[in-house]
Scaffold this active site. Sequence first.
Site, short mmCIF file in Angstrom:
data_model
loop_
_atom_site.label_atom_id
_atom_site.label_comp_id
_atom_site.label_asym_id
_atom_site.label_seq_id
_atom_site.Cartn_x
_atom_site.Cartn_y
_atom_site.Cartn_z
N HIS A 45 30.69 52.53 74.14
CA HIS A 45 31.91 51.84 73.68
C HIS A 45 31.56 50.43 73.21
O HIS A 45 31.99 49.98 72.17
CB HIS A 45 32.90 51.62 74.83
N ASN B 231 19.38 59.80 61.42
CA ASN B 231 19.24 59.43 62.84
C ASN B 231 18.74 60.62 63.65
O ASN B 231 17.78 60.53 64.40
CB ASN B 231 20.57 58.97 63.44
N ASP B 232 19.42 61.74 63.47
CA ASP B 232 19.00 62.92 64.23
C ASP B 232 17.77 63.57 63.62
O ASP B 232 16.94 64.13 64.33
CB ASP B 232 20.15 63.93 64.34
N GLU C 66 20.18 67.56 59.56
CA GLU C 66 19.68 66.62 60.57
C GLU C 66 18.77 67.31 61.58
O GLU C 66 18.37 66.74 62.59
CB GLU C 66 20.82 65.88 61.26
N ARG D 237 16.76 59.18 70.47
CA ARG D 237 17.23 58.04 69.69
C ARG D 237 17.87 56.93 70.53
O ARG D 237 18.03 55.81 70.08
CB ARG D 237 18.22 58.50 68.61
N CYS E 151 23.33 59.77 55.26
CA CYS E 151 24.34 59.00 55.99
C CYS E 151 23.83 58.44 57.32
O CYS E 151 24.61 57.97 58.13
CB CYS E 151 25.60 59.82 56.21
N ARG F 28 33.23 59.96 61.70
CA ARG F 28 32.79 60.56 62.97
C ARG F 28 34.01 60.81 63.85
O ARG F 28 34.43 59.93 64.61
CB ARG F 28 31.83 59.62 63.69
N ARG G 65 33.75 64.70 59.20
CA ARG G 65 32.75 65.52 59.90
C ARG G 65 33.43 66.16 61.11
O ARG G 65 34.10 65.48 61.89
CB ARG G 65 31.58 64.66 60.36
#
Length: 593
Positions: free
Chosen positions: A191, A456-457, A433, A467, A504, A298, A334
């Site tokens: 968060h 990222n993934d 990904e 990550r 992305c 997201r 997504r």
Amino acid sequence: MDILQGIGVSSGVAVAKALVISDDQLRIGSHTVESKKLEAERQKLQSAITASSEEIRELRDQTSRRLGKETGAIFDFHLGLLNDPELIRTFINLINSQRYSAEYAVYRALRDYAKIFTDHSDAYFRDRVKDIFDIERRLLSKLTGAERLRIGELTDPVILIASDLTPSQTASLDKTMVRGIAIESGGKTSHTAIIANSLGIPAVVGLEGVIREVRTGDIIIINGHEGRVIVDPDTLTIDESKFLEQRQIRHATELDRLRDEPARTKDGVDITLMANIEFPHEVDYAMRKGAMGIGLYRTEFLYLGSDKPPSEDDHYAAYAEVIRRLAGKPVVIRTLDLGADKYSPNLNLPPEANPFLGCRSIRLCLASQEMFKVQLRAILRASVLGDVRIMFPMICNMMELRQAKYVLKDTMEDLDEERIAYNRYIRVGMMVEVPSTALMPKPYLRETDFLSIGSNDLIQYTLAVDRGNQRVASLFTGAHPAVIRLIRRVQRAGRAEVKNVSLCGEMGGDPDYTMLLLGLGLRTLSITPNNIPEIKQLIREITLKQCEKLASKVLKLEHGHLILNLLHDEMRRYHPDFYRDDVSKLAHHSQEA
Ligand code: PEP
Ligand code: MG
């Protein structure tokens, strides 16, 4: 001068005094009281609950106004728990039967609750423990009359140091006073990280020992890009950082002037810069930064602050708000990417030894089709309101893609039967990904309208590097030749099939990679809104020819660090004013000192 290395989650440099928020429990006076005082304790408790509820409601409304309804909803959980008749009965019983003081009854009852939540198999409940401690502190401060630090009411600029911030502390952050955040726990998707980033406050997480190393009043430099915190810097370093901080502010203002200019290279090639968002209210900010649409929404953040999964109408309301704010620009929604580093809903899933490789994301959706359909219905209903596209995350084989498309088709048929309008030609894409899809993208291209590379993934799964784990953070790099080859492969296949391939992940917003990505053939990047102006400026200073030349040089190199050095030098050649370079020099200078 000490340097602490963590994970940078929100870029920028700031210099200010530290404010350490300690986790010390508030001092509880006497544990028991005389029988004749029990009524007074019950009344004290009731007034504390009423006053705390009032305070939380105010905080929720303020937060909803500033950060959107979803973030404000964090406090609904607090209100619900605080006014839960069963919890209040437990407090009262402890006062009546044990003659506990109101504060001790609160402490005992909430610690028992926290223990149940900590041991829960569902990550959703484990995540709520912080909220329980937050409620405990609020009630105890009312009962003991102790002054509670109110982050929303700071009068001097500070850098907050904490083991983590509670949800209510994070939501009440005021950018003018909180210049930076350095916390011990957390990963990129906590968060705290998400909200700090959306507010543009430099933040570093995963800083082991920061609470012990830093005292309130110490001068601190935070570098959110490098993930570094410098404690007690020397005068030269402070002066350099202050200079950089000011320059950064001026630079950001200058860059904002580029908002309506195209992201066009000097030899006339247009690049589409889209934004990644987590909350509907971020659309306005993304538009102010010059985004041409939302390339990654997201949606799992809809689970933030709610103790039950969002309903179809909750999904629909969020999507409709995004579409309305976009006023005709496209949005790629997504589908739920829950699990591992993302919020897990209240689904009572068994704990897994390797959650990143487990039943998460599209796998979870395919295993819980009712939940999946709730979201798909909402996306389809919203598809008549604007330019909406659907994207499936973490597809790793053709069967998954076909199943996901099948559930989508089934949902369309349900809507047909119910005579509910939707766009039956909605564009459907997927994220690349997982290396299995990046290695052989063609079949996926044939069955989708577009692909988006989730770097990222893709980096995490290609290099086997978690990550979010700061201990292996130095291994996590997009400059690895294997990652670059996978990106090239997907992009080339897209060109051959005449389908759009975008990227992305965070790599897209890092100027070191811009020339390479363009040189590899990418023409659409979806990035954090904050990074758009700077990437646009860089694109406007280079030619595609230079990018292609650089990409072919990079493809000849076999070592990540050589690639990174080359990319960095080249970027600086065309973009000499880039402030981050000075920032990293500063960090190096400090390290040497
Ligand atoms: C990615 O993996 O690169 C991506 C963009 O998605 P997320 O960071 O939400 O996993
Ligand atoms: Mg991903």
